[in-house]
Scaffold this motif. Structure first.
Motif, short mmCIF file in Angstrom:
data_model
loop_
_atom_site.label_atom_id
_atom_site.label_comp_id
_atom_site.label_asym_id
_atom_site.label_seq_id
_atom_site.Cartn_x
_atom_site.Cartn_y
_atom_site.Cartn_z
N GLY A 160 0.81 -1.21 0.00
CA GLY A 160 0.00 0.00 0.00
C GLY A 160 0.84 1.26 0.00
N PHE A 161 1.91 1.28 0.80
CA PHE A 161 2.77 2.46 0.84
C PHE A 161 3.61 2.59 -0.43
N VAL A 162 3.98 1.47 -1.03
CA VAL A 162 4.70 1.54 -2.30
C VAL A 162 3.82 2.15 -3.38
N ALA A 163 2.54 1.77 -3.39
CA ALA A 163 1.59 2.25 -4.40
C ALA A 163 0.79 3.43 -3.90
N GLY A 164 1.31 4.16 -2.92
CA GLY A 164 0.56 5.22 -2.25
C GLY A 164 0.06 6.33 -3.16
N ASP A 165 0.71 6.56 -4.28
CA ASP A 165 0.29 7.63 -5.18
C ASP A 165 -1.06 7.35 -5.81
N SER A 203 -10.42 7.69 2.81
CA SER A 203 -9.40 7.36 1.83
C SER A 203 -10.08 6.67 0.65
N TRP A 204 -9.51 6.83 -0.56
CA TRP A 204 -10.11 6.16 -1.70
C TRP A 204 -9.11 5.93 -2.83
N SER A 205 -9.42 4.91 -3.62
CA SER A 205 -8.66 4.58 -4.83
C SER A 205 -9.67 4.29 -5.93
N ASP A 206 -9.19 3.86 -7.09
CA ASP A 206 -10.12 3.53 -8.18
C ASP A 206 -10.98 2.32 -7.83
N GLN A 207 -10.45 1.44 -7.01
CA GLN A 207 -11.15 0.19 -6.72
C GLN A 207 -12.01 0.25 -5.47
N TYR A 208 -11.51 0.93 -4.43
CA TYR A 208 -12.22 0.97 -3.16
C TYR A 208 -12.22 2.39 -2.59
N ALA A 209 -13.22 2.67 -1.77
CA ALA A 209 -13.23 3.87 -0.95
C ALA A 209 -13.66 3.45 0.45
N GLY A 210 -13.32 4.28 1.42
CA GLY A 210 -13.71 3.92 2.77
C GLY A 210 -13.53 5.07 3.73
N VAL A 211 -14.20 4.97 4.86
CA VAL A 211 -14.05 5.96 5.92
C VAL A 211 -14.18 5.25 7.27
N LYS A 212 -13.30 5.64 8.19
CA LYS A 212 -13.36 5.09 9.54
C LYS A 212 -13.82 6.16 10.50
N ARG A 249 14.96 19.26 14.49
CA ARG A 249 14.61 20.09 13.35
C ARG A 249 13.80 19.25 12.36
N GLU A 250 12.92 19.91 11.64
CA GLU A 250 12.13 19.17 10.65
C GLU A 250 13.04 18.42 9.69
N SER A 251 14.18 19.03 9.34
CA SER A 251 15.11 18.39 8.40
C SER A 251 15.79 17.17 9.00
N ASP A 252 15.70 16.98 10.33
CA ASP A 252 16.29 15.80 10.96
C ASP A 252 15.47 14.54 10.70
N ILE A 253 14.21 14.69 10.32
CA ILE A 253 13.37 13.53 10.03
C ILE A 253 13.85 12.92 8.72
N GLU A 254 14.37 11.71 8.80
CA GLU A 254 15.08 11.13 7.66
C GLU A 254 14.14 10.61 6.56
N ALA A 255 13.04 9.99 6.94
CA ALA A 255 12.16 9.39 5.93
C ALA A 255 10.83 9.03 6.56
N ASP A 256 9.82 8.87 5.71
CA ASP A 256 8.53 8.36 6.16
C ASP A 256 8.34 6.95 5.60
N LEU A 257 7.19 6.35 5.90
CA LEU A 257 6.97 4.97 5.47
C LEU A 257 6.89 4.84 3.96
N PHE A 258 6.41 5.89 3.29
CA PHE A 258 6.39 5.84 1.83
C PHE A 258 7.81 5.65 1.30
N SER A 259 8.74 6.47 1.79
CA SER A 259 10.12 6.39 1.33
C SER A 259 10.79 5.09 1.77
N LEU A 260 10.55 4.68 3.01
CA LEU A 260 11.15 3.45 3.51
C LEU A 260 10.72 2.25 2.67
N CYS A 261 9.42 2.17 2.38
CA CYS A 261 8.91 1.03 1.63
C CYS A 261 9.35 1.06 0.17
N ARG A 262 9.74 2.23 -0.31
CA ARG A 262 10.20 2.34 -1.69
C ARG A 262 11.71 2.26 -1.81
#
Length: 316
Positions: A26-31, A57-66, A264-277
């Protein structure tokens, strides 16, 4: 007919390795998934004010709300602190497909996201786990980490000692090597992984107590006013988050150290999107890593869709 998917069916459809790989994909295909910032509404005043969360959240195939409610005042009752439901929709037609138990879905996907991050941030040979908290999510975090890491020592700490012993006993009955502790600092001093699922408004983790090379997983605090680790912990650690947008608007464990100058904000190295990619962490053996999870509706959508599809393949 609208399916109603109960907690036991969610857990059975999302065994830990599968749940983690669903999130990784999901995070790899997050776009391809649209996820607005969640709606966060205080339903009262004071430290124990209840909270209403709406996460679409939604995609072409599914949408949902919690829809989730967090009522800290339920802590000493038989009613769960976190309650909610997830509505899964057909992404092409908008037709409702299923209602899933929101508490079970949240606990499983939240723990799975933390363990997913740890597979890229923690030492693979981590075997001593400290669990801070004693609620449903704390238990799921313990189970998730034990499923993916060679954990042979689980220590549970909670600010109410009885809660820690109750969770430790539950885990022992399930076959996990769990004990409770009253000295959190001493437990952290030998821990390979420390995972926190509390609703604390003040740090419970002291950076001075962290073992060199450990991984610190902060899950519980989900507002700017809440916090689980102090500035020393943040300053000693390499910092990662689930999403930059969430961390920089909702996470007290990120916002407060930025405000104090410890981060600092710049100290944050990566998020899950970047890690999974494929972000290369280049982890040294004595690095302390910190992962701050706020929660992301993409996690709910892909997990709910995986549950729905798994159950759809079973005979009725």
């Amino acid at each position: 007919m609208l399916d109603v998917i109960t907690a036991d069916k969610i857990d059975a459809a999302l065994p830990w390795p599968f749940a983690i790989e669903v999130l990784r994909a999901g995070f790899v295909a997050g776009d391809s998934v649209t996820t607005p910032q969640r709606h966060h509404h205080s339903m009262g005043t004071g430290e124990d004010s209840p909270t209403l969360l709406l996460m679409p959240s939604w995609s072409d195939q599914y949408a949902g709300v919690k829809l989730v409610t967090v009522f800290p005042t339920n802590r000493d009752t038989d009613v769960a602190t976190i309650n909610g439901n997830y509505l899964l929709l057909n992404g092409t037609t908008g037709v409702p497909l299923a209602i899933l138990d929101g508490g079970a879905l949240t606990a499983r996907r939240t723990a799975a996201a933390s363990v997913l991050a740890a597979t890229m941030l923690a030492r693979p040979d981590s075997h001593r786990l400290v669990v801070v908290g004693s609620g449903r999510l704390a238990g799921e975090l313990a189970r998730g980490y034990c499923a993916l890491f060679p954990i042979d020592d689980v220590t549970v700490w909670n600010h109410r000692a009885a809660g820690a012993e109750q969770l430790a006993a539950t885990l022992r009955n399930e076959g996990f090597p769990a004990t409770s502790a009253t000295d959190l600092g001493a437990a952290c001093a030998t821990a390979d992984i420390v995972t926190c699922a509390t609703m604390s408004s003040a740090p419970v983790i002291s950076g001075d107590s962290l073992n060199a090379g450990c991984h610190l997983d902060l899950v519980g605090a989900f507002t700017p006013a809440m916090r689980e680790a102090d500035d020393v912990a943040t300053g000693r650690a390499r910092v990662f988050v689930d999403t930059m947008a969430g961390a920089l608007t909702e996470a007290g464990d990120i916002l407060q150290p930025i405000q104090s100058g410890a981060l600092r904000e710049s100290d944050i190295e990566a998020d899950l999107f970047s890690l999974c990619r494929g972000f290369d962490v280049h982890r040294a053996n004595d690095d302390i890593t910190l992962f701050k999870s706020v929660g992301h509706a993409l996690e709910d959508l892909v997990s709910a869709a995986a549950v729905y599809e798994a159950l759809a393949q079973q005979p009725r």
